[in-house]
Design an enzyme around this catalytic site. Structure first.
Site, PDB file in Angstrom:
ATOM      1  N   SER A 205       0.838  -1.206   0.000  1.00  0.00           N
ATOM      2  CA  SER A 205       0.000   0.000   0.000  1.00  0.00           C
ATOM      3  C   SER A 205       0.868   1.249   0.000  1.00  0.00           C
ATOM      4  CB  SER A 205      -0.952  -0.028   1.201  1.00  0.00           C
ATOM      5  OG  SER A 205      -1.882   1.027   1.136  1.00  0.00           O
ATOM      6  N   THR A 206       0.749   2.097   1.015  1.00  0.00           N
ATOM      7  CA  THR A 206       1.496   3.345   1.068  1.00  0.00           C
ATOM      8  C   THR A 206       2.994   3.107   0.930  1.00  0.00           C
ATOM      9  OG1 THR A 206      -0.184   4.273   2.537  1.00  0.00           O
ATOM     10  CG2 THR A 206       1.917   5.432   2.425  1.00  0.00           C
TER      11      THR A 206
ATOM     12  N   ASP B 127      -4.448  -4.936   6.162  1.00  0.00           N
ATOM     13  CA  ASP B 127      -4.904  -5.745   5.030  1.00  0.00           C
ATOM     14  C   ASP B 127      -3.849  -6.778   4.640  1.00  0.00           C
ATOM     15  OD1 ASP B 127      -6.563  -6.591   2.950  1.00  0.00           O
ATOM     16  OD2 ASP B 127      -5.676  -5.179   1.518  1.00  0.00           O
TER      17      ASP B 127
ATOM     18  N   MET C 249      -0.358   1.141   5.443  1.00  0.00           N
ATOM     19  CA  MET C 249      -1.115   1.406   6.663  1.00  0.00           C
ATOM     20  C   MET C 249      -2.135   0.300   6.886  1.00  0.00           C
ATOM     21  SD  MET C 249      -1.845   5.516   6.542  1.00  0.00           S
ATOM     22  CE  MET C 249      -2.480   5.555   4.859  1.00  0.00           C
TER      23      MET C 249
ATOM     24  N   HIS D 260      -2.864  -1.070  -3.271  1.00  0.00           N
ATOM     25  CA  HIS D 260      -4.017  -0.215  -3.016  1.00  0.00           C
ATOM     26  C   HIS D 260      -3.903   1.035  -3.892  1.00  0.00           C
ATOM     27  CE1 HIS D 260      -4.284  -2.093   1.283  1.00  0.00           C
ATOM     28  NE2 HIS D 260      -4.804  -2.866   0.355  1.00  0.00           N
TER      29      HIS D 260
END
Length: 348
Positions: free
Chosen positions: A167-168, A289, A286, A194
């Site tokens: 993600s991030t 998930d 973050m 994401h």
């Protein structure tokens, strides 16, 4: 108190972003800037913790300003971009150049619907501030041919599925992994990043240009093949149907999840097909998930890798996986590709 500098050429957008951020008592917008040059000058003077940066601005755009801000270590940058093909390309360049994260403007350059993203904007600003101004440790290495790795012969006989949840910080960190995986790998790779719908196609194209394996945006009905990386399509969950000999991709908007695509959903579906031949990888991001699915992969006899705090931009998703016992190996991003190849083997 988190000090934020807001840069946008629209006075309306500057006001909207300021109002959104200051609705949280922990955030203070200390100044606004009308273009990239103005943002750099004010960042030098005020030393903000976080800078929200519009991509398209006159005199100096957000990408050029980002380069200066990163060189001088003037703060963490969150890009705001319109959801267009051009916006996606520029934003991906910004992320690879060191932007902390990005927020898509749902209505273009002047987005009156930006308040719909209030929670996301506040969350990302807080995460950026928490990560601090430290520079991530980097390792410069030559591209390897992996000829020195001793493979488990049995691992090379059975096709593997490698599922990467990220993600991030993902667009930058994945460049320490995917380009180093050889085309002969005995595995199909699924990358669950994401990212909104308009961005994943351009993301896949950029990865394909920099990788030895073939990288494509996943499409409904695609047949799963070794040596190919399937990037989860934004707005959809990536599932598999069929069996290991003829697995095909099924894109669906169910089950509903905060992130679409979801790492947990994809990993669980792929695990049903590949069982002990599943290799789960959870990297920077973050939240949590993918953490639960990593546990299930280990319980089924599969192998799992979590990115270590050393290189994770946000040590959230991998940290939770480690705490839950879902990480067999904990490695910095620059060692993950080698471990994947070691576990999967090469096609004979």
């Amino acid at each position: 108190m988190i000090k934020v500098l807001v840069a946008d050429d629209s006075a309306l957008m500057r006001l909207m972003i300021k109002d959104i951020l200051e609705s949280d008592p922990e955030i203070k917008v200390i100044e606004t800037a009308r273009n990239g040059r103005d943002a750099v000058e004010k960042a030098r003077k005020l030393k903000p913790d976080v800078i929200t940066m519009d991509v398209n601005m006159p005199e100096m755009d957000g990408l050029e300003a980002l380069k200066i801000i990163k060189e001088e270590n003037l703060g963490r940058v969150i890009m705001l971009s319109s959801i267009t093909r051009e916006g996606a390309e520029i934003t991906l360049k910004a992320l690879e150049s060191g932007a902390f994260d990005f927020i898509p403007k749902p209505g273009g350059s002047i987005s009156i619907n930006l308040k719909d993203l209030s929670e996301e904007i506040i969350e990302k600003v807080k995460a950026a501030a928490k990560s601090g101004s430290r520079e991530l440790s980097t390792t410069i290495r030559e591209k390897r041919d992996f000829s020195d790795i001793k493979y488990n012969t049995s691992a090379s006989n059975s096709l593997k599925a490698v599922v990467i949840g990220i993600s991030t910080g993902g667009p930058k960190n994945i460049m320490e992994v995917l380009p180093y995986i050889p085309s002969e790998i005995n595995a199909a790779i699924f990358l669950i990043q994401h990212m909104p719908p308009a961005f994943t196609l351009q993301y896949a194209k950029r990865l394909d240009e920099n990788s030895k394996i073939k990288v494509v945006e996943a499409e409904d009905g695609m047949r799963v093949e070794p040596g190919v990386c399937y990037v989860g399509k934004g707005g959809y969950n990536l599932l598999l149907e069929g069996d290991k000999r003829d697995a095909r991709i099924n894109l669906t908007d169910y089950p509903k999840h905060r992130f679409m695509p979801s790492a947990d959903v994809a990993m669980n579906s792929i695990l049903q097909i590949f069982r002990e031949d599943t290799i789960g990888v959870l990297m920077t991001g973050m939240g949590s998930d993918g953490a639960e699915a990593m546990v299930k992969i280990r319980e089924a006899g599969g192998r799992t890798i979590a990115e270590s705090e050393e290189t994770a931009v946000i040590f959230g998703m991998p940290r939770v996986a480690i705490e839950k016992g879902g990480a067999e190996f904990v490695l910095p991003n620059y060692k993950i590709a080698e471990k994947i190849v070691e576990l999967a083997g090469l096609r004979k």
